[in-house]
Design an enzyme around this catalytic site. Structure first.
Site, mmCIF file in Angstrom:
data_model
loop_
_atom_site.group_PDB
_atom_site.id
_atom_site.type_symbol
_atom_site.label_atom_id
_atom_site.label_comp_id
_atom_site.label_asym_id
_atom_site.label_seq_id
_atom_site.Cartn_x
_atom_site.Cartn_y
_atom_site.Cartn_z
ATOM 1 N N ASP A 32 0.848 -1.190 0.000
ATOM 2 C CA ASP A 32 0.000 0.000 0.000
ATOM 3 C C ASP A 32 0.883 1.239 0.000
ATOM 4 O OD1 ASP A 32 -1.949 2.059 0.879
ATOM 5 O OD2 ASP A 32 -3.240 0.347 1.277
ATOM 6 N N THR A 36 -4.758 6.828 0.196
ATOM 7 C CA THR A 36 -6.064 7.065 0.838
ATOM 8 C C THR A 36 -6.248 6.142 2.048
ATOM 9 O OG1 THR A 36 -7.169 5.483 -0.633
ATOM 10 C CG2 THR A 36 -7.205 7.806 -1.299
ATOM 11 N N GLY A 103 0.885 -9.418 -13.686
ATOM 12 C CA GLY A 103 2.203 -9.931 -14.071
ATOM 13 C C GLY A 103 2.814 -10.730 -12.924
ATOM 14 N N TYR A 146 -12.630 6.653 -12.709
ATOM 15 C CA TYR A 146 -12.762 5.477 -11.837
ATOM 16 C C TYR A 146 -13.461 4.347 -12.588
ATOM 17 C CZ TYR A 146 -14.184 2.795 -7.650
ATOM 18 O OH TYR A 146 -14.386 1.816 -6.705
ATOM 19 N N TYR A 160 -5.595 -11.797 -19.300
ATOM 20 C CA TYR A 160 -4.577 -12.643 -18.658
ATOM 21 C C TYR A 160 -5.116 -14.049 -18.427
ATOM 22 C CZ TYR A 160 -0.470 -9.791 -17.944
ATOM 23 O OH TYR A 160 0.694 -9.091 -18.159
ATOM 24 N N THR A 176 -20.412 -0.317 0.213
ATOM 25 C CA THR A 176 -20.167 -1.030 1.475
ATOM 26 C C THR A 176 -19.732 -0.021 2.533
ATOM 27 O OG1 THR A 176 -19.596 -3.006 0.259
ATOM 28 C CG2 THR A 176 -18.778 -2.874 2.515
ATOM 29 N N ARG A 187 -17.672 9.896 1.302
ATOM 30 C CA ARG A 187 -18.748 8.972 0.952
ATOM 31 C C ARG A 187 -19.925 9.206 1.888
ATOM 32 N NH1 ARG A 187 -15.413 3.456 -0.468
ATOM 33 N NH2 ARG A 187 -13.907 4.256 1.036
HETATM 34 P P1 NAD Z 1 -9.781 2.897 0.537
HETATM 35 O O1 NAD Z 1 -9.453 4.194 -0.091
HETATM 36 O O2 NAD Z 1 -10.036 2.862 2.006
HETATM 37 O O3 NAD Z 1 -8.659 1.812 0.223
HETATM 38 C C1 NAD Z 1 -7.870 1.824 -0.941
HETATM 39 C C2 NAD Z 1 -6.445 1.509 -0.545
HETATM 40 O O4 NAD Z 1 -5.632 1.445 -1.734
HETATM 41 C C3 NAD Z 1 -5.827 2.582 0.353
HETATM 42 O O5 NAD Z 1 -5.174 2.003 1.450
HETATM 43 C C4 NAD Z 1 -4.823 3.293 -0.572
HETATM 44 O O6 NAD Z 1 -3.750 3.885 0.135
HETATM 45 C C5 NAD Z 1 -4.419 2.150 -1.482
HETATM 46 N N1 NAD Z 1 -3.894 2.586 -2.789
HETATM 47 C C6 NAD Z 1 -4.477 3.423 -3.684
HETATM 48 N N2 NAD Z 1 -3.698 3.563 -4.756
HETATM 49 C C7 NAD Z 1 -2.586 2.805 -4.542
HETATM 50 C C8 NAD Z 1 -1.414 2.534 -5.303
HETATM 51 N N3 NAD Z 1 -1.197 3.098 -6.498
HETATM 52 N N4 NAD Z 1 -0.490 1.684 -4.777
HETATM 53 C C9 NAD Z 1 -0.676 1.106 -3.571
HETATM 54 N N5 NAD Z 1 -1.779 1.318 -2.804
HETATM 55 C C10 NAD Z 1 -2.709 2.175 -3.297
HETATM 56 O O7 NAD Z 1 -11.053 2.317 -0.256
HETATM 57 P P2 NAD Z 1 -11.925 0.999 -0.017
HETATM 58 O O8 NAD Z 1 -13.328 1.415 0.142
HETATM 59 O O9 NAD Z 1 -11.294 0.141 1.008
HETATM 60 O O10 NAD Z 1 -11.806 0.315 -1.451
HETATM 61 C C11 NAD Z 1 -10.922 -0.780 -1.680
HETATM 62 C C12 NAD Z 1 -11.158 -1.344 -3.074
HETATM 63 O O11 NAD Z 1 -12.517 -1.809 -3.190
HETATM 64 C C13 NAD Z 1 -10.939 -0.338 -4.193
HETATM 65 O O12 NAD Z 1 -10.315 -1.001 -5.282
HETATM 66 C C14 NAD Z 1 -12.344 0.079 -4.564
HETATM 67 O O13 NAD Z 1 -12.422 0.478 -5.897
HETATM 68 C C15 NAD Z 1 -13.139 -1.198 -4.304
HETATM 69 N N6 NAD Z 1 -14.556 -0.899 -4.029
HETATM 70 C C16 NAD Z 1 -14.946 -0.434 -2.804
HETATM 71 C C17 NAD Z 1 -16.298 -0.164 -2.593
HETATM 72 C C18 NAD Z 1 -16.820 0.301 -1.243
HETATM 73 O O14 NAD Z 1 -18.036 0.502 -1.106
HETATM 74 N N7 NAD Z 1 -16.007 0.460 -0.232
HETATM 75 C C19 NAD Z 1 -17.242 -0.330 -3.621
HETATM 76 C C20 NAD Z 1 -16.783 -0.772 -4.852
HETATM 77 C C21 NAD Z 1 -15.441 -1.082 -5.038
HETATM 78 N N1 UDP Z 2 -24.389 11.766 -1.184
HETATM 79 C C1 UDP Z 2 -25.154 12.736 -0.537
HETATM 80 N N2 UDP Z 2 -24.546 13.507 0.405
HETATM 81 C C2 UDP Z 2 -23.230 13.387 0.750
HETATM 82 C C3 UDP Z 2 -22.460 12.393 0.090
HETATM 83 C C4 UDP Z 2 -23.068 11.617 -0.873
HETATM 84 O O1 UDP Z 2 -26.355 12.870 -0.808
HETATM 85 O O2 UDP Z 2 -22.749 14.150 1.624
HETATM 86 C C5 UDP Z 2 -25.038 10.929 -2.204
HETATM 87 C C6 UDP Z 2 -24.317 10.852 -3.539
HETATM 88 O O3 UDP Z 2 -24.730 11.924 -4.370
HETATM 89 C C7 UDP Z 2 -24.751 9.507 -4.058
HETATM 90 C C8 UDP Z 2 -24.917 8.663 -2.796
HETATM 91 O O4 UDP Z 2 -25.038 9.594 -1.715
HETATM 92 O O5 UDP Z 2 -25.988 9.613 -4.722
HETATM 93 C C9 UDP Z 2 -23.756 7.721 -2.516
HETATM 94 O O6 UDP Z 2 -22.579 8.483 -2.579
HETATM 95 P P1 UDP Z 2 -21.132 7.887 -2.260
HETATM 96 O O7 UDP Z 2 -20.157 8.992 -2.502
HETATM 97 O O8 UDP Z 2 -21.127 7.255 -0.929
HETATM 98 O O9 UDP Z 2 -20.922 6.706 -3.312
HETATM 99 P P2 UDP Z 2 -21.324 6.459 -4.851
HETATM 100 O O10 UDP Z 2 -22.372 5.432 -4.777
HETATM 101 O O11 UDP Z 2 -21.801 7.728 -5.477
HETATM 102 O O12 UDP Z 2 -20.054 5.983 -5.436
#
Ligand code: NAD
Ligand code: UDP
Length: 322
Positions: A32, A36, A103, A146, A160, A176, A187
């Protein structure tokens, strides 16, 4: 004992996954760059012999010494605020970071697991979203950095698999929430809970009629683990189908906290999806998985987590605690 590499392991989901892998008896290498994520999320694991933290940006090539059995690629900014602030890094970690991690999987003969997202469906024209739906994404809008990075990551993962025979799994994660989200990651769950706890106005974007379906973190991790151990190479939705409008969600959190925060309306961000609900038929039938934690239960522990985090920051000093 197997060895598991978890990219993004110091983030919200990654840190819960590190704990799960350790509890299953695996050795964990967390990679990591903390862009973030937070050291604090894995601080309690650092003393263990079966846990290692490597600070590295996985968009740059990397090697891991010794055998590796699984590579779980979770590195990526995930909150809209984060990826709008880090557009190029987000595109790079979804493309180059995925390529580098694939890879490594190929070199080690490891199973590769991609954290994809419901955002690959964009602003969906099919409801609820099944894995067979191809999505409705604006590639040049601000969220495209994204959504398209994750779509590319899925395509690269399947290439792959088909071309190099790498064993792969792809999870499409729906919204989540739970402990270890950053208080100010933007969020909706941290935003609403913090606002409700401190008595600040709760900022509903648009008219709050857009919907989301919220899954508690322990349910998600269970689904991820089952998918990792399954034989399903094609994408699998994991999320909670309990759908609600964002306005209902704000009211639910306000009531759960017992807050008197007013609800205020702010402009809807560009390309904010109107609806989102997972079809989890595949997960139910092939993984025997479905969510177990109710919204009330999940919110209870999340609110307690954020209350403690705010207290630590002195946010209630001189204020009545809600
Ligand atoms: P988060 O920001 O808490 O965690 C992401 C982690 O990745 C962080 O620790 C950050 O430092 C690390 N990171 C980012 N870019 C990096 C890089 N170039 N090299 C090494 N580390 C790096 O977010 P999260 O909610 O825990 O999400 C984790 C994963 O799950 C992400 O890939 C996200 O797209 C996916 N995801 C999460 C949700 C959700 O609701 N939480 C929903 C859909 C997908
Ligand atoms: N949202 C909101 N108020 C906030 C933050 C988010 O109304 O302060 C709304 C946002 O516009 C979206 C939903 O809540 O419709 C979920 O937003 P989030 O950023 O958690 O994740 P997304 O599903 O958009 O990736």
């Amino acid at each position: 004992m197997s060895r598991v590499v978890i990219t993004g392991g110091a983030g919200f989901l990654g840190s819960h996954l590190c704990e799960r892998a350790l509890a299953e008896g695996h050795e964990v290498v967390c990679v990591d760059n903390l862009v973030t994520g937070r050291l604090e999320n894995v601080k309690h694991l650092l003393h263990r012999d079966d846990f290692e933290l490597v600070e590295h940006d996985v968009s740059k090539p990397y090697e891991i010494e010794g055998a590796v059995d699984y590579i779980l690629h979770f590195a990526s900014p995930a909150s809209p605020i984060d990826y709008l602030e880090l557009p190029i890094q987000t595109l790079k970690v979804g493309s180059l970071g995925t390529h580098n991690s694939l890879g490594l999987a190929k070199a080690k003969g490891a199973r590769f697991f991609l954290a994809s997202t419901s955002e690959v469906y964009g602003d969906p024209l099919e409801h609820p979203q099944k894995e067979t739906y191809w999505g409705n994404v604006n590639p040049v809008g601000p969220r495209g950095v994204y959504d398209e990075a994750k779509r590319f990551a899925e395509a690269m993962t399947m290439a792959y698999h088909r071309y190099h025979g790498v064993d792969v799994r792809i999870v499409r994660i729906f919204n989540t929430y739970g402990p270890r989200m950053r208080l100010r990651d933007g969020r909706v769950v941290p935003a609403f809970v913090q606002q409700a706890l401190t008595g600040e106005p709760m900022t509903v974007f648009g008219e709050g009629r857009q919907t989301r379906s919220f899954c508690y973190v322990s349910d998600l991790i269970e689904g991820i683990w089952r998918l990792l151990m399954s034989d399903l190479p094609l994408p699998c939705n994991i999320g909670n189908p309990h759908e609600m409008t964002i306005l209902e969600f704000a009211e639910t959190i306000k009531a759960a906290v017992g807050s008197s925060s007013p609800i205020v309306f702010k402009p809807l961000p560009v390309d904010d999806p109107h609806t989102r609900q997972p079809d989890i038929t595949q997960a139910r039938e092939k993984l025997g998985w479905e969510p177990k934690v109710s919204l009330a239960e999940g919110l209870r522990s999340t609110i307690e987590y954020f209350r403690a985090a705010l207290e630590e920051q002195g946010a209630f000093a001189g204020k009545a605690r809600v």
